[in-house]
Structures are given as structure tokens and as C-alpha cells.
Design an enzyme around this catalytic site. Structure first.
Site, mmCIF file in Angstrom:
data_model
loop_
_atom_site.group_PDB
_atom_site.id
_atom_site.type_symbol
_atom_site.label_atom_id
_atom_site.label_comp_id
_atom_site.label_asym_id
_atom_site.label_seq_id
_atom_site.Cartn_x
_atom_site.Cartn_y
_atom_site.Cartn_z
ATOM 1 N N GLU A 167 14.958 -81.235 84.478
ATOM 2 C CA GLU A 167 14.607 -79.860 84.103
ATOM 3 C C GLU A 167 13.204 -79.727 83.495
ATOM 4 N N TYR A 169 11.901 -81.605 81.009
ATOM 5 C CA TYR A 169 11.774 -82.030 79.607
ATOM 6 C C TYR A 169 11.024 -83.370 79.521
ATOM 7 N N ARG A 217 20.726 -88.040 83.388
ATOM 8 C CA ARG A 217 20.517 -86.881 84.270
ATOM 9 C C ARG A 217 19.145 -87.008 84.918
ATOM 10 N N HIS A 255 12.243 -75.977 84.470
ATOM 11 C CA HIS A 255 12.330 -74.600 83.965
ATOM 12 C C HIS A 255 11.150 -73.755 84.451
ATOM 13 N N GLN A 342 23.823 -63.063 81.976
ATOM 14 C CA GLN A 342 23.538 -61.996 81.020
ATOM 15 C C GLN A 342 23.947 -62.296 79.583
HETATM 16 P P1 FAD Z 1 32.566 -47.292 85.441
HETATM 17 O O1 FAD Z 1 32.351 -48.587 86.087
HETATM 18 O O2 FAD Z 1 31.673 -46.171 85.816
HETATM 19 O O3 FAD Z 1 34.072 -46.882 85.691
HETATM 20 C C1 FAD Z 1 34.611 -45.618 85.357
HETATM 21 C C2 FAD Z 1 35.844 -45.366 86.204
HETATM 22 O O4 FAD Z 1 36.521 -44.228 85.711
HETATM 23 C C3 FAD Z 1 35.531 -45.076 87.669
HETATM 24 O O5 FAD Z 1 36.252 -45.951 88.500
HETATM 25 C C4 FAD Z 1 35.974 -43.623 87.853
HETATM 26 O O6 FAD Z 1 36.478 -43.377 89.160
HETATM 27 C C5 FAD Z 1 37.047 -43.502 86.804
HETATM 28 N N1 FAD Z 1 37.304 -42.124 86.333
HETATM 29 C C6 FAD Z 1 36.389 -41.255 85.824
HETATM 30 N N2 FAD Z 1 37.008 -40.113 85.460
HETATM 31 C C7 FAD Z 1 38.316 -40.276 85.713
HETATM 32 C C8 FAD Z 1 39.485 -39.439 85.535
HETATM 33 N N3 FAD Z 1 39.404 -38.258 84.997
HETATM 34 N N4 FAD Z 1 40.674 -39.931 85.940
HETATM 35 C C9 FAD Z 1 40.792 -41.173 86.478
HETATM 36 N N5 FAD Z 1 39.739 -41.977 86.662
HETATM 37 C C10 FAD Z 1 38.516 -41.544 86.282
HETATM 38 N N6 FAD Z 1 26.082 -54.268 85.080
HETATM 39 C C11 FAD Z 1 25.829 -55.490 84.673
HETATM 40 O O7 FAD Z 1 26.109 -55.819 83.530
HETATM 41 N N7 FAD Z 1 25.267 -56.413 85.503
HETATM 42 C C12 FAD Z 1 24.950 -56.109 86.768
HETATM 43 O O8 FAD Z 1 24.424 -56.971 87.486
HETATM 44 C C13 FAD Z 1 25.223 -54.820 87.245
HETATM 45 N N8 FAD Z 1 24.922 -54.485 88.500
HETATM 46 C C14 FAD Z 1 25.188 -53.217 88.927
HETATM 47 C C15 FAD Z 1 24.850 -52.880 90.225
HETATM 48 C C16 FAD Z 1 25.103 -51.603 90.696
HETATM 49 C C17 FAD Z 1 24.710 -51.255 92.087
HETATM 50 C C18 FAD Z 1 25.715 -50.643 89.843
HETATM 51 C C19 FAD Z 1 26.001 -49.267 90.345
HETATM 52 C C20 FAD Z 1 26.033 -50.976 88.547
HETATM 53 C C21 FAD Z 1 25.764 -52.258 88.079
HETATM 54 N N9 FAD Z 1 26.041 -52.636 86.765
HETATM 55 C C22 FAD Z 1 25.793 -53.901 86.346
HETATM 56 C C23 FAD Z 1 26.526 -51.668 85.778
HETATM 57 C C24 FAD Z 1 28.015 -51.815 85.509
HETATM 58 O O9 FAD Z 1 28.712 -51.796 86.724
HETATM 59 C C25 FAD Z 1 28.442 -50.702 84.581
HETATM 60 O O10 FAD Z 1 27.784 -50.836 83.354
HETATM 61 C C26 FAD Z 1 29.941 -50.730 84.345
HETATM 62 O O11 FAD Z 1 30.630 -50.561 85.556
HETATM 63 C C27 FAD Z 1 30.371 -49.625 83.375
HETATM 64 O O12 FAD Z 1 31.749 -49.745 83.215
HETATM 65 P P2 FAD Z 1 32.686 -48.532 82.790
HETATM 66 O O13 FAD Z 1 34.058 -49.057 82.886
HETATM 67 O O14 FAD Z 1 32.228 -47.990 81.504
HETATM 68 O O15 FAD Z 1 32.438 -47.390 83.865
HETATM 69 P P1 NAP Z 2 18.343 -47.898 83.620
HETATM 70 O O1 NAP Z 2 18.162 -49.349 83.528
HETATM 71 O O2 NAP Z 2 18.415 -47.112 82.398
HETATM 72 O O3 NAP Z 2 17.170 -47.375 84.551
HETATM 73 C C1 NAP Z 2 16.982 -46.047 84.843
HETATM 74 C C2 NAP Z 2 15.612 -45.844 85.486
HETATM 75 O O4 NAP Z 2 15.427 -44.474 85.735
HETATM 76 C C3 NAP Z 2 14.468 -46.300 84.633
HETATM 77 O O5 NAP Z 2 13.583 -47.034 85.487
HETATM 78 C C4 NAP Z 2 13.801 -45.013 84.153
HETATM 79 O O6 NAP Z 2 12.450 -45.377 84.148
HETATM 80 C C5 NAP Z 2 14.206 -43.995 85.211
HETATM 81 N N1 NAP Z 2 14.460 -42.651 84.686
HETATM 82 C C6 NAP Z 2 15.169 -42.309 83.579
HETATM 83 N N2 NAP Z 2 15.210 -40.957 83.452
HETATM 84 C C7 NAP Z 2 14.522 -40.459 84.473
HETATM 85 C C8 NAP Z 2 14.195 -39.115 84.881
HETATM 86 N N3 NAP Z 2 14.606 -38.068 84.190
HETATM 87 N N4 NAP Z 2 13.445 -38.952 85.980
HETATM 88 C C9 NAP Z 2 13.022 -40.004 86.698
HETATM 89 N N5 NAP Z 2 13.289 -41.289 86.358
HETATM 90 C C10 NAP Z 2 14.031 -41.501 85.265
HETATM 91 O O7 NAP Z 2 19.656 -47.559 84.435
HETATM 92 P P2 NAP Z 2 20.230 -48.041 85.827
HETATM 93 O O8 NAP Z 2 19.230 -48.698 86.714
HETATM 94 O O9 NAP Z 2 20.904 -46.823 86.316
HETATM 95 O O10 NAP Z 2 21.301 -49.119 85.441
HETATM 96 C C11 NAP Z 2 22.439 -48.781 84.673
HETATM 97 C C12 NAP Z 2 22.904 -49.976 83.893
HETATM 98 O O11 NAP Z 2 23.416 -50.965 84.764
HETATM 99 C C13 NAP Z 2 21.734 -50.580 83.153
HETATM 100 O O12 NAP Z 2 22.030 -50.680 81.784
HETATM 101 C C14 NAP Z 2 21.585 -51.922 83.730
HETATM 102 O O13 NAP Z 2 21.388 -52.904 82.725
HETATM 103 C C15 NAP Z 2 22.885 -52.204 84.444
HETATM 104 N N6 NAP Z 2 22.554 -52.983 85.622
HETATM 105 C C16 NAP Z 2 22.201 -54.269 85.449
HETATM 106 C C17 NAP Z 2 21.835 -55.018 86.531
HETATM 107 C C18 NAP Z 2 21.458 -56.458 86.354
HETATM 108 O O14 NAP Z 2 21.042 -57.086 87.300
HETATM 109 N N7 NAP Z 2 21.594 -57.033 85.202
HETATM 110 C C19 NAP Z 2 21.800 -54.475 87.789
HETATM 111 C C20 NAP Z 2 22.151 -53.142 87.929
HETATM 112 C C21 NAP Z 2 22.513 -52.412 86.832
HETATM 113 P P3 NAP Z 2 11.258 -44.416 83.730
HETATM 114 O O15 NAP Z 2 11.773 -43.619 82.572
HETATM 115 O O16 NAP Z 2 10.131 -45.321 83.413
HETATM 116 O O17 NAP Z 2 10.982 -43.622 84.956
HETATM 117 FE FE1 SF4 Z 3 27.105 -66.647 81.963
HETATM 118 FE FE2 SF4 Z 3 29.530 -65.564 81.901
HETATM 119 FE FE3 SF4 Z 3 27.633 -64.505 83.482
HETATM 120 FE FE4 SF4 Z 3 28.782 -66.860 84.050
HETATM 121 S S1 SF4 Z 3 29.763 -64.853 84.014
HETATM 122 S S2 SF4 Z 3 26.619 -66.419 84.102
HETATM 123 S S3 SF4 Z 3 29.054 -67.729 82.018
HETATM 124 S S4 SF4 Z 3 27.607 -64.601 81.246
#
Ligand code: FAD
Ligand code: NAP
Ligand code: SF4
Length: 680
Positions: A167, A169, A217, A255, A342
Site C-alpha cells: 500500500e 508504506y 503483506r 494509496h 462511506q
Molecule cells: P426514501 O429512500 O426516499 O424512501 C421513502 C419511501 O417512502 C419510498 O419508498 C416511498 O415510496 C415511501 N412513501 C412515501 N410516502 C408514503 C406514504 N404516504 N405511504 C407509503 N409509502 C410512502 N445514499 C448513500 O448513502 N450512498 C449512495 O451511494 C447513494 N446513492 C444514491 C443514488 C441514487 C441514484 C439515489 C436516487 C439516491 C442515492 N442515495 C445514496 C441516497 C439514499 O438512497 C437516500 O438517502 C435514502 O434512500 C433515504 O432513505 P429514506 O428511507 O429516508 O427515504
Molecule cells: P445534494 O448532494 O444536496 O446535491 C444537490 C445539487 O443540486 C447540488 O449540486 C446543488 O449545487 C444543486 N442545487 C441545489 N438547489 C438548487 C437549485 N435551487 N437550483 C439548481 N441547483 C440546485 O443532493 P443529491 O445529489 O440529490 O443527493 C441526495 C443525497 O444522496 C445526498 O446527501 C448524497 O450524499 C446522497 N448520495 C450519495 C451518493 C454517493 O455516492 N455517496 C450518491 C448519490 C446520492 P449548487 O447549489 O452548487 O447548484
Molecule cells: Fe464500509 Fe459498511 Fe460501506 Fe462496506 S458497507 S464499505 S463496511 S460502510
């Protein structure tokens, strides 16, 4: 013989001791090492994993002296006074019939403190400090320190040590011409460059005795320019065997390498081929590593002769009972590591304790206890089956409550159903499989295709309601936002709406990046491991030092602009250990990533923007909005108005800074707050 995994559960006879199976829990720094009471916490952490049936575990890196510290006042074992608190760990592990080695790690030029030393005074581009060049006398003293450290580890009750030689080191820095420019006995020819690792190996064996596991390693693939050649790797491995190593573990990538080696986009088992190149050339066992996260993959690697043993680290953070579940042929109940980094690596880089996105209990084993079953089982509604609702409902049901989980759509998972469709994020499916099994096991009453409102919940007589309804996408106030060219990320990722050849993505957060990866995916025809090697320039023929080759240019199906309003590098807020790889992926695919963009209007011509004072039109077919979200919690007020306690978690609680780590953690923490649901 095990009926499902005969190779995985075949004991490994090391002569003086036998390992019960072929899994090594690889070294992982947790941050607990540096706590005042850290050894107690580590004892609980390792004891749980020993109970989970892991063959052999390795601690996080412990330095043999001060210069070798990873961080100021980092973990070290160089004096007898430091032995006693290590015994806390070793006795806890032995009480659970486990075995544990201590990793000896000298950080060399990667140390994050000004005392850092290296074979030559060359700064690593990822480090703020230039190292001091080691004098010949210091080189010899450091070899002695490795020996002393191993002897003290033995006194502390460890079953062995792992010498960290990869890695990038210190030991690796001596081996590679990239970092070793010395002209004395410790540099120049390969014979001189490998003198330090061999002397360390000999001294450790001499000081620790024969019946002591010594894993070395070896960096088998440096993935940096001026790294080792394959011939050197092989020569070093043979010499280490002769010098007394019990086993060799595989190290992949320094790294500072610009190739992701453990992130989720790396295919499973992508590096087993490296270890296999050495198989049959040595008598001692070889351990392979990187992105092995299921018992099936581990079994396949062993069966096909890629290695004698497999190392897994993060998968055992995610599920301490991985091996026990595999042994009982219940692999579908394993909480699989999705390689997101994460809560583990990203936390360590932020100097926070490690944990796990899918297992918030990880690294808190010593301080937590499961609350006692409630006096009375409550009838609880959890609304929303995204990560937050899944975590809360399965934990609450496990405590004995009657839990009804309502989900508007036809499947569990919420936004994870979009995440799992992103090329390279297929692992997210595993979390949904796991929660699906937990719903069954814990007896959660699941109601799919059921969008509930407050009246329904009141009529059904729920005593408590958990709102996990998540978020809805933010619609930015831009003239023409109603234009048919405009799509939301949900249209693209969930509803499969057609997308044209030229696309602007508004918002460069995690979702904007993922959408850009989705839209530019070349759709490879070869096997995933081959496609990955071509994309990142990894040469399986190992024709050059470090195993690098020019990356193969991919055929990208679309032209994409990824835009943000704020200043600074696009993607700056992505995860520390993965953000750079996402940026590089998009850069290699020709995605233009622009910051300081003002959105003026949208019309038939495209997206009108002003960038740093310059007005222009992006003549795009579609504009995909990924501009963040708002919380969905309309049910809160009417429920509270009739006196029903409402608990908000995940996106429903707060949309800003929301991610799955927080969503799952909040669901779990709610259930763990003993008494919250047991007051009647
Ligand atoms: P949600 O996932 O939004 O779930 C809410 C649920 O409630 C939905 O299934 C909806 O249908 C249901 N619901 C709403 N209202 C009602 C109702 N009245 N009755 C019954 N059901 C209802 N996060 C990461 O940490 N790492 C990532 O790499 C990552 N990648 C992502 C990639 C993408 C493309 C997207 C879209 C998101 C990603 N996220 C990632 C974000 C992550 O998925 C969200 O932060 C997480 O899903 C939030 O969880 P939640 O349970 O609060 O809400
Ligand atoms: P986000 O990280 O908050 O990004 C939102 C983006 O929209 C920002 O780039 C912001 O940048 C822009 N924005 C905000 N308000 C706006 C407005 N009014 N008009 C135009 N642009 C605006 O949210 P997200 O991409 O929706 O992701 C949601 C959550 O999922 C995040 O917390 C993220 O961590 C998580 N997630 C994580 C991963 C991962 O790989 N770890 C992948 C997907 C999602 P500017 O304000 O600079 O324009
Ligand atoms: Fe790390 Fe847990 Fe994500 Fe695996 S799932 S990479 S152990 S945070």
C-alpha cells in the site's frame, strides 16, 4: 466437509497451529486504536467477530516506533508498558476461541506528522509533509524496532503478526524505485532495495520465535509508475519464504495510485488473478484480497486455485456473523458490504471512528446493549420502506413489537431502487435482499402498493407511527422548467424515460454524478473484470513496472454537461475516498463539469446559462434535474393533532445532508432507544 462451501471451511494447517477456515479478517483501522479506553472497545469488536467464526483476524496497523506513527500519537507498541492493554484484546478473542495477529505498520512518508521518515526525501503528492531521509543507522534501528514490536506482540498474547509491506508504506517505499533513490546498501539494485523487507522479516522471526504466525503483506501490484516489476515481486516472495514468513498476503495498489481498488465500481474478486500468478511457486499459503464480499465468491476463488485463503475486511465490519451464517448455509441472511466506504474509510480520513453504513452497530459493540423486550408489545406503523423505514421496522419487530410497514410502491427500497441501477452500484441490491430477509425473519407485516394517509393510520388504531416517507425532488425556479425537454432523475432512473444524445445535468451532488455515470455508460461486452482493467489501465500481463498500461478509450453514448451553481471543484463534496474516482470516470468519458453556472432559461434551443459572466446556450436534447430534495412529512401534523406519537427518520426528518448512512442509522437508533415504545 461443508456441503455448500467445502473449500472455505477446509482447515488450514500451519504446522504449529491450525486455522479453522480459510478466511482472514484483513487489517482495518477503526479509530478506536487511538482512544484512551480504545482497547476495551476493540476487545468487544474483535470478540464479536471471533464469535462469528472468522478463522484469523488482523488488527489495524500498530507502529513499531514514533516515526512510524500514522498520525500524531497514533497507536504504537514499542515498550513493555504498552503490552498490558493489548492483552485486553487478545484474551477477549481467545475466550471466544478466535485467533488474532497484530499488524505492524510503519507509515514512512505517508505519516501525517512532521517526524516522518522514508528511504529518500521525496514527498508523496497525497501528503502535506516531505519526509526526512533515513540514515543508515536509523534503518538498522528501525529493523530492530520491528523485531521488538513483534516480541512484545507475542508477550501481549497475539497469535502472530502481519508485517505491512504494501500500500505504499515504509517497507514498500524501500522496495520500489519510485521512492528509493538511495545509493548505499539499501538502494539501487533490487538486491539492495529488498534488503530492508528481508531484514525486517528475519528480525521479526528471530525475536518472535518459530511457533508464531508471521504474515508478510507483499505489494503484488503497485499500480503506480516506477513500482515493482513482476519478476521483483516473485523474487521477493521467494526470499520472504526463505526468511521465515508463515504466509504471504496480497497488497494491491499504493494509496497514491489513481485507480480505485476497493470501491463499489470494482468488480468482485477483481484482483484474485494477481495472487494466482504466485500460486504453485511457494510452499507457504497465499492469501488473496480486494472486493471479496460473499461466501460464494470466496469459495469460487479457493476452488479455482487463485489462492489458499481469502482476506475480507469491510464485509466483516458489515456483518460480524458472516462466517457463522455461511457455515449454517444461510448466506442470504448476510448483511453484505456494498463497498461504499462511506462509514468506514471516509470516517477514518475525517479522523472519526469507523462504522458501517449497513451496520450502524459496527465499532460500538463495547458500548451498546440491545434493549430488553418491551413490557407490552405496541402496534406500530412504519410508513415508507426506504432504508430508514426498513431499518426501523426490522429492528422494532426484533424487539417484539407488532410492526406494520406500509410502502406506496410495489417493492421495498425507496431510492435504493434507483441507486442499484447505476452501473457499478449493483451491490446496493444486496442491502434490499438482506432487509427483505429480515422482514420475513422478524415478522414485520409488509403492505406493498399501499399509500397511507393520516385517517387510515388513526382508524387502524396504531399506538405509534414512524414516518420514513423520504423526500421529493426539488424543482428549481428556472424559466421554462415545465419544458418537455426537462426530466427529473426519477424519470430517468425509475421510469426509463428516453434521453437524447446531448444532455445537461443540473446539480452535481451524488445523484447528479450517478445520473451522469448512468447516461455515459459504454455498456461493455466483455466480462466485468476485463472491462474494469481496460477502463483503468491495469495490465494482467504485467508488462511494465507497477502493472500499468494505457487505459482503453471507451465508446460513450452521450455528450453530457454536469453543472453546479457554487464555486469550487465539481464533486468536491463527494466521499473522500471515492469522489476522486467518480470525477475521473466522468472526465475520462468526456463529461464537462462546470461550476459557477447561472441557469437563465430553458426553451426549444436548449439550456441558457451564464458561466463566469459569459452567456451561452447548451443545445441539448434533455435537461435532467438533480437539484436536491425536500422532506415529505405531510402526515406528521394530523397524527400529532389526535395525540398519536410520531417519530421522524431519514429524509422525512431532514432532507439536507441526507444519505443512506444517516437514514439507516436513524431507524436503528430509534429502535435502540429502549423504552421509547414501551411506555404503556
Ligand atoms: P426514501 O429512500 O426516499 O424512501 C421513502 C419511501 O417512502 C419510498 O419508498 C416511498 O415510496 C415511501 N412513501 C412515501 N410516502 C408514503 C406514504 N404516504 N405511504 C407509503 N409509502 C410512502 N445514499 C448513500 O448513502 N450512498 C449512495 O451511494 C447513494 N446513492 C444514491 C443514488 C441514487 C441514484 C439515489 C436516487 C439516491 C442515492 N442515495 C445514496 C441516497 C439514499 O438512497 C437516500 O438517502 C435514502 O434512500 C433515504 O432513505 P429514506 O428511507 O429516508 O427515504
Ligand atoms: P445534494 O448532494 O444536496 O446535491 C444537490 C445539487 O443540486 C447540488 O449540486 C446543488 O449545487 C444543486 N442545487 C441545489 N438547489 C438548487 C437549485 N435551487 N437550483 C439548481 N441547483 C440546485 O443532493 P443529491 O445529489 O440529490 O443527493 C441526495 C443525497 O444522496 C445526498 O446527501 C448524497 O450524499 C446522497 N448520495 C450519495 C451518493 C454517493 O455516492 N455517496 C450518491 C448519490 C446520492 P449548487 O447549489 O452548487 O447548484
Ligand atoms: Fe464500509 Fe459498511 Fe460501506 Fe462496506 S458497507 S464499505 S463496511 S460502510
Amino acid at each position: 466437509m461443508h456441503p455448500t462451501y467445502p473449500n472455505l471451511f477446509r482447515p488450514l494447517d500451519l504446522g504449529f497451529t491450525t486455522l479453522k477456515n480459510r478466511v482472514l479478517m484483513g487489517s482495518m483501522h477503526t479509530g478506536l486504536e487511538e482512544h484512551k479506553d480504545g482497547m476495551k472497545a476493540l476487545a468487544a469488536y474483535f470478540a464479536e467477530r471471533a464469535r462469528g467464526g472468522i478463522g484469523l483476524m488482523v488488527t489495524g496497523g500498530i507502529s513499531p516506533n514514533r516515526q512510524g506513527w500514522l498520525i500524531p500519537f497514533g497507536a504504537k507498541l514499542s515498550a513493555r508498558s504498552e503490552v498490558a492493554h493489548h492483552r485486553t484484546v487478545t484474551s477477549a478473542v481467545h475466550a471466544e476461541d478466535g485467533k488474532i495477529c497484530m499488524q505492524i505498520l510503519h507509515a514512512g512518508r505517508y505519516a501525517a506528522h512532521p517526524l516522518l521518515v522514508a528511504p529518500s526525501a521525496i514527498r508523496a503528492h497525497i501528503s502535506p509533509f516531505k519526509p526526512w531521509e533515513m540514515s543508515g543507522r536509523l534503518v538498522k534501528a528501525t529493523i530492530d524496532d520491528f523485531g521488538t514490536c513483534a516480541a512484545l506482540a507475542r508477550d501481549a498474547g497475539y497469535d502472530g503478526v502481519e508485517i505491512m509491506g504494501s500500500e505504499g508504506y515504509l517497507i514498500n517505499q524501500f522496495i520500489a524505485p519510485r521512492t528509493n533513490k538511495r545509493t548505499d546498501d539499501w538502494g539501487g539494485s533490487f538486491e539492495n532495495r529488498m534488503r530492508f523487507p528481508l531484514e525486517v522479516m528475519r528480525r521479526v522471526r528471530e525475536k518472535a520465535g518459530k511457533d508464531f504466525i508471521v504474515i508478510f503483506r507483499v505489494s503484488m501490484l503497485d499500480l503506480v509508475e516506477e513500482g515493482s516489476s513482476w519478476e521483483e515481486v516473485e523474487q521477493l516472495a521467494l526470499a520472504l519464504e526463505a526468511a521465515g514468513a508463515t504466509m504471504l498476503n496480497t497488497g494491491i495498489g499504493w494509496h497514491e495510485a489513481r485507480i480505485p481498488t476497493i470501491a463499489t465500481m470494482v468488480p468482485r474478486g477483481a484482483y484474485a488473478w494477481v495472487t494466482q500468478r504466485l500460486m504453485g511457486k511457494l510452499r507457504i499459503p497465499l492469501i488473496t484480497t480486494n472486493r471479496i464480499n460473499t461466501p460464494e465468491k470466496a469459495e469460487e476463488i479457493l476452488r479455482e486455485g487463485y489462492a489458499d485463503m481469502v482476506s475480507m475486511a469491510r464485509p466483516l465490519l458489515a456483518d460480524p456473523y458472516f462466517m457463522k451464517k455461511a457455515e449454517e448455509s444461510r448466506a442470504e441472511y448476510i448483511n453484505t458490504c456494498i463497498a461504499c466506504n462511506q462509514a468506514c474509510l471516509d470516517h477514518i480520513f475525517q479522523r472519526k471512528d469507523a462504522s458501517c453504513l449497513v451496520n450502524p452497530r459496527a465499532c460500538k459493540e463495547g458500548t451498546l446493549s440491545v434493549p430488553p423486550p418491551p413490557a407490552t408489545s405496541q402496534k406500530i406503523a412504519v410508513v415508507g420502506a426506504g432504508p430508514a423505514g426498513l431499518s426501523a421496522s426490522t429492528e422494532l419487530a426484533a424487539l417484539g413489537h407488532e410492526v406494520h410497514l406500509f410502502e406506496a410502491s410495489n417493492e421495498i427500497g425507496g431510492q435504493f431502487n434507483m441507486a442499484k441501477r447505476i452501473p457499478g452500484k449493483e451491490e446496493f441490491y444486496e442491502t434490499l435482499r438482506y432487509f427483505g430477509k429480515m422482514i420475513e425473519k422478524n415478522g414485520v407485516h409488509l403492505h406493498l402498493n399501499t399509500r397511507v394517509d393520516a385517517d387510515f393510520l388513526i382508524q387502524q388504531g396504531f399506538q405509534e407511527v414512524v414516518l420514513a416517507t423520504g423526500v421529493s425532488p426539488r424543482v428549481p425556479q428556472i424559466e421554462g422548467i415545465e419544458h418537455p425537454k426537462v426530466l427529473s432523475y426519477i424519470d430517468v432512473l425509475l421510469h426509463n424515460k428516453p434521453v437524447g444524445k446531448k444532455v445537461a445535468v443540473i446539480g452535481a451532488g451524488g445523484i447528479g454524478f450517478d445520473v451522469s455515470v448512468f447516461l455515459t455508460d459504454p455498456g461493455h461486452e466483455q466480462a466485468p473484470v476485463e472491462a474494469y482493467r481496460e477502463e483503468w489501465g491495469i495490465d494482467a500481463q504485467y508488462r511494465q513496472r507497477g502493472g500499468l498500461m494505457p487505459a482503453v478509450k471507451e465508446q460513450v453514448p452521450r455528450e453530457v454537461w454536469l453543472l453546479q451553481r457554487s464555486k469550487g471543484k465539481v464533486g468536491d463534496r463527494l466521499g473522500k475516498t471515492t469522489g476522486w474516482a467518480h470525477r475521473l470516470t466522468l472526465k475520462n468519458r468526456g463529461v464537462r463539469m462546470w461550476s459557477e453556472v447561472q441557469y437563465d432559461k430553458i426553451d426549444d434551443a436548449g439550456l441558457h446559462i451564464t458561466v463566469k459572466g459569459q452567456a451561452q446556450v447548451l443545445e441539448v436534447d434533455n435537461i435532467v434535474v438533480c437539484a436536491g430534495q425536500h422532506s415529505l412529512r405531510a402526515l406528521q401534523e394530523p397524527l400529532q393533532a389526535v395525540g398519536i406519537p410520531v417519530h421522524l427518520i431519514g429524509g422525512a426528518k431532514e432532507a439536507g445532508e441526507l444519505d443512506a448512512k444517516r437514514a439507516i442509522e436513524e431507524g436503528w437508533a430509534l429502535a435502540m432507544r429502549a423504552g421509547v415504545f414501551a411506555k404503556n
